[in-house]
Design a protein around this motif. Sequence first.
Motif, PDB file in Angstrom:
ATOM      1  N   MET A   1       0.701  -1.094   0.123  1.00 13.92           N
ATOM      2  CA  MET A   1      -0.025   0.128   0.034  1.00 13.92           C
ATOM      3  C   MET A   1       0.644   1.219   0.027  1.00 13.92           C
ATOM      4  SD  MET A   1      -2.760   1.349   2.879  1.00 13.92           S
ATOM      5  CE  MET A   1      -1.657   1.658   4.019  1.00 13.92           C
ATOM      6  N   ILE A   2       0.414   2.195  -0.666  1.00 14.26           N
ATOM      7  CA  ILE A   2       1.107   3.610  -0.743  1.00 14.26           C
ATOM      8  C   ILE A   2       0.386   4.626  -0.610  1.00 14.26           C
ATOM      9  CG2 ILE A   2       2.554   5.040  -2.296  1.00 14.26           C
ATOM     10  CD1 ILE A   2       3.417   2.412  -3.790  1.00 14.26           C
ATOM     11  N   ASN A   3       0.752   5.345   0.314  1.00 15.04           N
ATOM     12  CA  ASN A   3      -0.104   6.714   0.559  1.00 15.04           C
ATOM     13  C   ASN A   3       0.666   7.767   0.116  1.00 15.04           C
ATOM     14  OD1 ASN A   3      -2.019   5.176   2.059  1.00 15.04           O
ATOM     15  ND2 ASN A   3      -0.547   5.220   3.931  1.00 15.04           N
ATOM     16  N   ARG A   4      -0.286   8.853  -0.683  1.00 18.81           N
ATOM     17  CA  ARG A   4       0.295   9.898  -1.355  1.00 18.81           C
ATOM     18  C   ARG A   4      -0.259  11.138  -0.958  1.00 18.81           C
ATOM     19  NH1 ARG A   4      -0.658   5.913  -5.397  1.00 18.81           N
ATOM     20  NH2 ARG A   4       1.331   5.433  -6.662  1.00 18.81           N
ATOM     21  N   ARG A   5       0.613  12.249  -0.792  1.00 21.56           N
ATOM     22  CA  ARG A   5       0.434  13.503  -0.294  1.00 21.56           C
ATOM     23  C   ARG A   5       1.104  14.504  -1.391  1.00 21.56           C
ATOM     24  NH1 ARG A   5       2.089  17.629   3.557  1.00 21.56           N
ATOM     25  NH2 ARG A   5       0.285  18.962   3.976  1.00 21.56           N
ATOM     26  N   ASN A   6       0.087  15.067  -2.102  1.00 22.22           N
ATOM     27  CA  ASN A   6       0.714  16.167  -3.176  1.00 22.22           C
ATOM     28  C   ASN A   6       0.201  17.594  -2.674  1.00 22.22           C
ATOM     29  OD1 ASN A   6       1.707  14.219  -5.419  1.00 22.22           O
ATOM     30  ND2 ASN A   6      -0.377  13.360  -4.820  1.00 22.22           N
ATOM     31  N   VAL A   7       1.057  18.483  -3.112  1.00 25.10           N
ATOM     32  CA  VAL A   7       0.634  19.939  -2.637  1.00 25.10           C
ATOM     33  C   VAL A   7       1.423  20.679  -3.708  1.00 25.10           C
ATOM     34  CG1 VAL A   7       1.102  21.878  -1.127  1.00 25.10           C
ATOM     35  CG2 VAL A   7       0.928  19.495  -0.289  1.00 25.10           C
ATOM     36  N   TRP A  86       9.542   0.656  -3.620  1.00 25.16           N
ATOM     37  CA  TRP A  86      10.391   1.600  -4.416  1.00 25.16           C
ATOM     38  C   TRP A  86      11.250   0.905  -5.189  1.00 25.16           C
ATOM     39  CZ3 TRP A  86      15.547   1.362  -3.888  1.00 25.16           C
ATOM     40  CH2 TRP A  86      15.934   0.937  -2.628  1.00 25.16           C
ATOM     41  N   PHE A  87      11.933  -0.175  -4.826  1.00 29.02           N
ATOM     42  CA  PHE A  87      12.657  -0.851  -5.718  1.00 29.02           C
ATOM     43  C   PHE A  87      12.267  -1.507  -7.070  1.00 29.02           C
ATOM     44  CE2 PHE A  87      15.259  -4.718  -6.890  1.00 29.02           C
ATOM     45  CZ  PHE A  87      16.408  -4.375  -7.207  1.00 29.02           C
ATOM     46  N   THR A  88      10.941  -1.884  -6.711  1.00 31.30           N
ATOM     47  CA  THR A  88      10.115  -2.441  -8.097  1.00 31.30           C
ATOM     48  C   THR A  88      10.036  -1.227  -8.871  1.00 31.30           C
ATOM     49  OG1 THR A  88       9.280  -4.216  -6.952  1.00 31.30           O
ATOM     50  CG2 THR A  88       8.333  -3.676  -8.866  1.00 31.30           C
ATOM     51  N   ASN A  89       9.702   0.129  -8.526  1.00 37.01           N
ATOM     52  CA  ASN A  89       9.327   1.015  -9.177  1.00 37.01           C
ATOM     53  C   ASN A  89      10.534   1.466 -10.145  1.00 37.01           C
ATOM     54  OD1 ASN A  89       8.766   3.893  -9.936  1.00 37.01           O
ATOM     55  ND2 ASN A  89       7.181   3.814  -8.833  1.00 37.01           N
ATOM     56  N   ASN A  93      10.708   1.387 -14.011  1.00 30.43           N
ATOM     57  CA  ASN A  93      10.899   2.723 -14.711  1.00 30.43           C
ATOM     58  C   ASN A  93      12.059   3.367 -14.450  1.00 30.43           C
ATOM     59  OD1 ASN A  93       7.987   2.939 -15.656  1.00 30.43           O
ATOM     60  ND2 ASN A  93       7.796   2.333 -13.343  1.00 30.43           N
ATOM     61  N   PRO A  94      13.303   2.885 -14.772  1.00 28.10           N
ATOM     62  CA  PRO A  94      14.516   3.348 -14.375  1.00 28.10           C
ATOM     63  C   PRO A  94      14.597   4.802 -14.841  1.00 28.10           C
ATOM     64  CG  PRO A  94      14.920   1.834 -16.414  1.00 28.10           C
ATOM     65  CD  PRO A  94      13.490   1.680 -15.760  1.00 28.10           C
ATOM     66  N   GLU A  95      14.204   5.264 -15.947  1.00 26.19           N
ATOM     67  CA  GLU A  95      14.343   6.610 -16.453  1.00 26.19           C
ATOM     68  C   GLU A  95      13.107   7.719 -16.308  1.00 26.19           C
ATOM     69  OE1 GLU A  95      15.415   6.588 -20.510  1.00 26.19           O
ATOM     70  OE2 GLU A  95      17.093   5.297 -20.005  1.00 26.19           O
ATOM     71  N   ASN A  96      11.999   7.144 -15.755  1.00 25.17           N
ATOM     72  CA  ASN A  96      10.867   7.895 -15.708  1.00 25.17           C
ATOM     73  C   ASN A  96      10.050   7.529 -14.465  1.00 25.17           C
ATOM     74  OD1 ASN A  96      10.885   9.331 -18.306  1.00 25.17           O
ATOM     75  ND2 ASN A  96      10.669   7.035 -19.055  1.00 25.17           N
ATOM     76  N   HIS A  97      10.858   7.281 -13.306  1.00 24.68           N
ATOM     77  CA  HIS A  97      10.251   6.834 -11.968  1.00 24.68           C
ATOM     78  C   HIS A  97       9.585   8.192 -11.450  1.00 24.68           C
ATOM     79  CE1 HIS A  97      13.814   8.220 -10.340  1.00 24.68           C
ATOM     80  NE2 HIS A  97      14.420   7.418 -10.952  1.00 24.68           N
ATOM     81  N   VAL A 113      22.015  -0.718  -5.712  1.00 21.25           N
ATOM     82  CA  VAL A 113      23.558  -0.227  -6.041  1.00 21.25           C
ATOM     83  C   VAL A 113      23.803  -1.136  -7.108  1.00 21.25           C
ATOM     84  CG1 VAL A 113      25.724  -0.094  -5.252  1.00 21.25           C
ATOM     85  CG2 VAL A 113      24.068   1.037  -4.089  1.00 21.25           C
ATOM     86  N   GLU A 114      23.634  -2.564  -6.763  1.00 20.50           N
ATOM     87  CA  GLU A 114      24.092  -3.722  -7.686  1.00 20.50           C
ATOM     88  C   GLU A 114      23.595  -3.555  -9.182  1.00 20.50           C
ATOM     89  OE1 GLU A 114      26.306  -6.611  -7.053  1.00 20.50           O
ATOM     90  OE2 GLU A 114      26.779  -4.884  -5.936  1.00 20.50           O
ATOM     91  N   GLU A 115      22.235  -3.043  -9.262  1.00 25.49           N
ATOM     92  CA  GLU A 115      21.587  -2.802 -10.647  1.00 25.49           C
ATOM     93  C   GLU A 115      22.022  -1.238 -11.161  1.00 25.49           C
ATOM     94  OE1 GLU A 115      17.957  -4.365 -11.410  1.00 25.49           O
ATOM     95  OE2 GLU A 115      18.023  -5.858  -9.851  1.00 25.49           O
ATOM     96  N   ASP A 116      22.859  -0.595 -10.440  1.00 22.31           N
ATOM     97  CA  ASP A 116      23.167   0.930 -10.829  1.00 22.31           C
ATOM     98  C   ASP A 116      21.794   1.618 -10.978  1.00 22.31           C
ATOM     99  OD1 ASP A 116      24.983   2.664 -11.882  1.00 22.31           O
ATOM    100  OD2 ASP A 116      24.616   2.228 -13.899  1.00 22.31           O
ATOM    101  N   LEU A 117      21.088   1.665  -9.921  1.00 23.91           N
ATOM    102  CA  LEU A 117      19.765   2.516  -9.989  1.00 23.91           C
ATOM    103  C   LEU A 117      19.798   3.755  -8.981  1.00 23.91           C
ATOM    104  CD1 LEU A 117      17.387  -0.195  -9.473  1.00 23.91           C
ATOM    105  CD2 LEU A 117      17.697   0.932 -11.708  1.00 23.91           C
ATOM    106  N   LEU A 118      21.076   3.999  -8.327  1.00 24.09           N
ATOM    107  CA  LEU A 118      21.204   5.075  -7.525  1.00 24.09           C
ATOM    108  C   LEU A 118      22.388   6.116  -7.866  1.00 24.09           C
ATOM    109  CD1 LEU A 118      20.826   3.171  -4.053  1.00 24.09           C
ATOM    110  CD2 LEU A 118      19.267   4.058  -5.533  1.00 24.09           C
ATOM    111  N   GLU A 119      22.341   7.222  -7.196  1.00 27.95           N
ATOM    112  CA  GLU A 119      23.148   8.209  -7.479  1.00 27.95           C
ATOM    113  C   GLU A 119      24.039   8.464  -6.115  1.00 27.95           C
ATOM    114  OE1 GLU A 119      24.202  10.330  -9.833  1.00 27.95           O
ATOM    115  OE2 GLU A 119      22.776  10.675 -11.183  1.00 27.95           O
ATOM    116  N   PRO A 120      25.584   8.551  -5.996  1.00 27.67           N
ATOM    117  CA  PRO A 120      26.205   8.868  -4.945  1.00 27.67           C
ATOM    118  C   PRO A 120      26.054  10.286  -4.506  1.00 27.67           C
ATOM    119  CG  PRO A 120      27.637   8.787  -6.852  1.00 27.67           C
ATOM    120  CD  PRO A 120      26.180   8.447  -7.591  1.00 27.67           C
TER     121      PRO A 120
END
Length: 396
Positions: A1-7, A86-89, A93-97, A113-120
């Motif tokens: 379940m994901i709860n969202r709040r947008n402002v 979040w990992f599945t997302n 969608n590696p370029e448009n998440h 990190v192993e899948e090169d999905l993060l920024e240092p």
Amino acid sequence: MINRRNVLKSAGAIGIGSLAGCLGGDSNSEYVRPVEIEDWPPESYTDELNTWNWYAEWNEWGTETFAEEHDLDSFSTETYAAPGDWFTNLQSNPENHGIDQIGAFTEWQYRAVEEDLLEPIPIEMMPNVEIPDQYLDAHQEQFWSDEGVGGLYGVPHSVVISPIVMYNTQELQDPPESIDILWDEEFANEISMIAHQPAILCEAGALYTGQDPNDPDDFEEIREVLEQQRDLVFTYADDHQTQMQLLMSGDATVGTHMDGRAFRAMYNQGGDVDWFIPEEGATWGTDTIIIPKNAPNPVTSTMYLNFLFSDEGMERMIETSLYRPPVDNEEFTDGELGDIIREKWDDEWEKYGEAEDFINDLVLSEETLDNLFHNWPRSSDVIERYDEIWTAVTAG
């Protein structure tokens, strides 16, 4: 379940923010990765922020306050229940998440990190990020990058011990502080095990069999004891809140959890529960903040991370989550942070119990740390075998 709040700001406010963009928030800023930031504070940053974090109250306070101080046009916060959400997302969608920042913990950060999905993240230029060596060194050894000025994949913001044994004090008084209690037939159908992810369940099995939970030498023995325990367990809780409620209500007499959740049950809810670190040990690790690759607003995200590590940010994290920030023990016992906890505990924060008891719970002595396994490094083979055992045990 994901709860969202947008402002979103009003149209008038957006107009003002756009006019001020060259000096601050700017939707047309050139894309700059965190390690490419040259000056602090950055002169130019985009005017949006989209964050995911399961420290929901802290993150909502933080984004709203930061957005107001930096005149952002919009921000959103999302809370996820399962650690892989979040990992599945990011995978799919590696370029448009569309995510700027995520609250994570070590294992899933490692997978990313192993899948090169993060920024240092350039912590050396961020003035608020000051983490004691005893907590930073172990993390930095595994997740340091040499890009830019030097960056770290994930910044630790809380220190977590698991699996701890948590019990209902109306049903059980002064138990022996051993993990053996979770295999005691006296508590058949009164045991609830937190099993929201494979590691914490399998760690309990490793500790019960006297093995290093990071590098066990007999996976079959771990599986066997967890299958034997299954007849005593009435549920495997798949989220933090459910497990906490089961133990507070007395539906479960005893079970496993994280120390931070025991603090929330005791001091936020006034629950009739207590906890201990088993004499056989436990693991310690850190919850972290990460910035994914292709974050739409990487500079703004880096600035927000630094904001969360301000004195006010750490104070708010304690108030809202009751988890342990990565600071020296003296900050709790004799420092400003301890003074704030004592001053605000009753009247402003409206917590249960005694502030001094909570401070004592936050302190990690050398003796305690010596009896804990840092939960990393952990090989891909161990992760895979734990996944297999967890599936077999919880599905059976």
